[in-house]
Design a protein around this motif. Structure first.
Motif, PDB file in Angstrom:
ATOM      1  N   MET A 111       0.819  -1.210   0.000  1.00 15.80           N
ATOM      2  CA  MET A 111       0.000   0.000   0.000  1.00 15.80           C
ATOM      3  C   MET A 111       0.853   1.261   0.000  1.00 15.80           C
ATOM      4  O   MET A 111       1.976   1.276   0.503  1.00 15.80           O
ATOM      5  CB  MET A 111      -0.925   0.002   1.217  1.00 15.80           C
ATOM      6  N   ASP A 112       0.248   2.325  -0.504  1.00 15.09           N
ATOM      7  CA  ASP A 112       0.920   3.620  -0.564  1.00 15.09           C
ATOM      8  C   ASP A 112       0.697   4.425   0.719  1.00 15.09           C
ATOM      9  O   ASP A 112       0.267   5.576   0.687  1.00 15.09           O
ATOM     10  CB  ASP A 112       0.449   4.411  -1.785  1.00 15.09           C
ATOM     11  N   ARG A 164     -12.796   2.218  11.381  1.00 14.30           N
ATOM     12  CA  ARG A 164     -11.609   2.232  12.236  1.00 14.30           C
ATOM     13  C   ARG A 164     -11.106   3.642  12.475  1.00 14.30           C
ATOM     14  O   ARG A 164     -11.072   4.464  11.559  1.00 14.30           O
ATOM     15  CB  ARG A 164     -10.477   1.428  11.584  1.00 14.30           C
ATOM     16  N   ALA A 165     -10.677   3.865  13.703  1.00 14.65           N
ATOM     17  CA  ALA A 165      -9.950   5.085  14.048  1.00 14.65           C
ATOM     18  C   ALA A 165      -8.581   4.673  14.566  1.00 14.65           C
ATOM     19  O   ALA A 165      -8.385   3.541  15.022  1.00 14.65           O
ATOM     20  CB  ALA A 165     -10.699   5.886  15.116  1.00 14.65           C
ATOM     21  N   ARG A 166      -7.652   5.600  14.486  1.00 13.48           N
ATOM     22  CA  ARG A 166      -6.289   5.330  14.948  1.00 13.48           C
ATOM     23  C   ARG A 166      -5.822   6.439  15.871  1.00 13.48           C
ATOM     24  O   ARG A 166      -6.027   7.624  15.578  1.00 13.48           O
ATOM     25  CB  ARG A 166      -5.346   5.198  13.748  1.00 13.48           C
ATOM     26  N   LEU A 167      -5.197   6.043  16.974  1.00 20.06           N
ATOM     27  CA  LEU A 167      -4.626   6.991  17.930  1.00 20.06           C
ATOM     28  C   LEU A 167      -3.121   6.815  17.919  1.00 20.06           C
ATOM     29  O   LEU A 167      -2.607   5.732  18.209  1.00 20.06           O
ATOM     30  CB  LEU A 167      -5.177   6.735  19.333  1.00 20.06           C
ATOM     31  N   CYS A 185      -8.097   7.967   9.005  1.00 19.71           N
ATOM     32  CA  CYS A 185      -7.786   7.209   7.791  1.00 19.71           C
ATOM     33  C   CYS A 185      -6.318   6.822   7.828  1.00 19.71           C
ATOM     34  O   CYS A 185      -5.475   7.620   8.252  1.00 19.71           O
ATOM     35  CB  CYS A 185      -8.077   8.046   6.547  1.00 19.71           C
ATOM     36  N   LEU A 186      -6.021   5.612   7.385  1.00 19.37           N
ATOM     37  CA  LEU A 186      -4.639   5.152   7.332  1.00 19.37           C
ATOM     38  C   LEU A 186      -3.793   6.007   6.401  1.00 19.37           C
ATOM     39  O   LEU A 186      -2.578   6.105   6.558  1.00 19.37           O
ATOM     40  CB  LEU A 186      -4.625   3.686   6.863  1.00 19.37           C
ATOM     41  N   MET A 192       3.342   4.744   8.083  1.00 23.93           N
ATOM     42  CA  MET A 192       2.711   3.578   8.679  1.00 23.93           C
ATOM     43  C   MET A 192       3.264   3.277  10.066  1.00 23.93           C
ATOM     44  O   MET A 192       2.501   2.939  10.990  1.00 23.93           O
ATOM     45  CB  MET A 192       2.865   2.355   7.786  1.00 23.93           C
ATOM     46  N   TYR A 193       4.572   3.404  10.249  1.00 23.70           N
ATOM     47  CA  TYR A 193       5.155   3.058  11.537  1.00 23.70           C
ATOM     48  C   TYR A 193       4.671   3.982  12.651  1.00 23.70           C
ATOM     49  O   TYR A 193       4.777   3.656  13.839  1.00 23.70           O
ATOM     50  CB  TYR A 193       6.686   3.068  11.480  1.00 23.70           C
TER      51      TYR A 193
END
Length: 340
Positions: free
Chosen positions: A203-204, A272-275, A284-285, A335-336
């Motif tokens: 993925m980009d 999905r959510a990201r913290l 969003c990823l 991503m990391y």
């Protein structure tokens, strides 16, 4: 129970998507330097936070409690490499007690898992996902930036089995001309086990991994490759919004999954959510900017819940469905920093 929880319905974003899953990055650095995630030669110099820049366990718990009040039931701890975070089992033990959280998982590269699997299981961790992009030791070392040993990851998987994790997810990111040769080897290795191997399209995410569409091996190609050797049959999704399309081996030797963010986008069901480790909300990823929540966290659970509700109601992200029409300029979060 406060007015927000008692009276207000769970928020839905502008595309009607509820908030069910949360991924919490507990640390933004890693002991590997995988080229598709944290390449050693192009990782931004400001990419790490240091201890003071990361949310502490009290802050993470406050945030998770607020998310749970808005409908989150599935929680995944990510990184970077989460097993680098000191005393992680203590955090797991706290989060499994949060009302509303029914599933707590962790994604790891597995290198440190052998020494921590038992403690994580005893703390209440439900599930484990291990990243494994090759079974050839030399190629594996190359794919980790020269920092990983295949034997350590396999030992971690064995330790997880011994600790009582019955079925692991094994994730493999496939890149054309890089590790296609490992697809059948990995499938053969995990066939006949309770573990579920999942192949993920390259993925980009972010901007430091030099992503090119030509390097993507589509899920269709991967399915065809495996099915030629071991016939597959499709399975129904286990729940709405499931990321991987699931297939069973026709001979009953287990299951394999395919994550097709590039060739078959699934934004329409993304809940999905990201913290991030420094307390930013990413909806969003592929986002370029997060919403800082650390001040809200300091003000308490009620304030966090209100901020989250406002942000989710305004959400309209669907990058993967719009990829072809989105300009390539501008830096996206790596991503990391927020986990996959």
């Amino acid at each position: 129970m406060n007015a927000l929880t008692a009276d207000a319905p769970a928020p839905r974003d502008r595309l009607g998507r509820p908030l069910h899953d949360l991924r919490v990055s507990v640390i933004e650095t890693c002991n590997f330097r995988c080229p598709y995630c944290m390449p050693a030669d192009s990782t931004p110099p400001d990419g790490t936070l240091g201890r003071a820049g990361r949310l502490d366990f009290d802050e993470i718990e406050t945030a998770v409690r607020a998310f749970a009040r808005l409908g989150v039931s599935k929680l995944r701890l990510t990184g970077g490499e989460p097993l680098l975070r000191k005393d992680l089992p203590q955090l797991v033990a706290r989060l499994v007690r949060v009302p509303g959280i029914t599933d707590l998982a962790l994604t790891t590269n597995g290198a440190l898992l052998a020494g921590q699997a038992k403690a994580l299981r005893e703390a209440g961790l439900s599930r484990l996902t291990v990243s494994l992009d090759a079974l050839d030791p030399t190629l594996f070392r190359e794919l980790t930036g020269g920092r990983g040993e295949l034997a350590d990851v396999l030992a971690g998987i064995a330790a997880a089995e011994a600790a009582g994790f019955e079925s692991l997810k094994i994730n493999c990111v496939v890149q054309r001309g890089v590790n296609e040769s490992q697809v059948l080897a990995l499938a053969g290795h995990f066939r006949g086990t309770p573990h579920v191997l999942r192949f993920i399209e390259f993925m980009d995410v972010g901007t430091c991994n030099r992503w090119q569409a030509a390097n993507v091996v589509s899920s269709r190609e991967l399915r065809d490759t495996i099915s030629e050797r071991w016939p597959l049959r499709p399975l129904r999704e286990a729940y709405r919004g499931e990321v991987a399309s699931r297939h069973a081996y026709a001979d009953g030797a287990g299951e394999v999954g395919f994550v097709s963010s590039v060739s078959e986008p699934f934004c329409g069901d993304c809940h999905r959510a990201r913290l991030s480790a420094d307390g930013q909300l990413f909806t969003c990823l592929f986002a370029g900017k997060g919403l800082p929540l650390r001040e809200a966290i300091a003000a308490g659970e009620d304030t966090v819940a209100e901020r989250l509700r406002e942000a989710w109601l305004a959400r309209a992200d669907r990058y993967s469905e719009q990829r072809a029409g989105v300009p390539g300029k501008g830096r996206r979060i790596e991503m990391y920093f927020i986990g996959g």
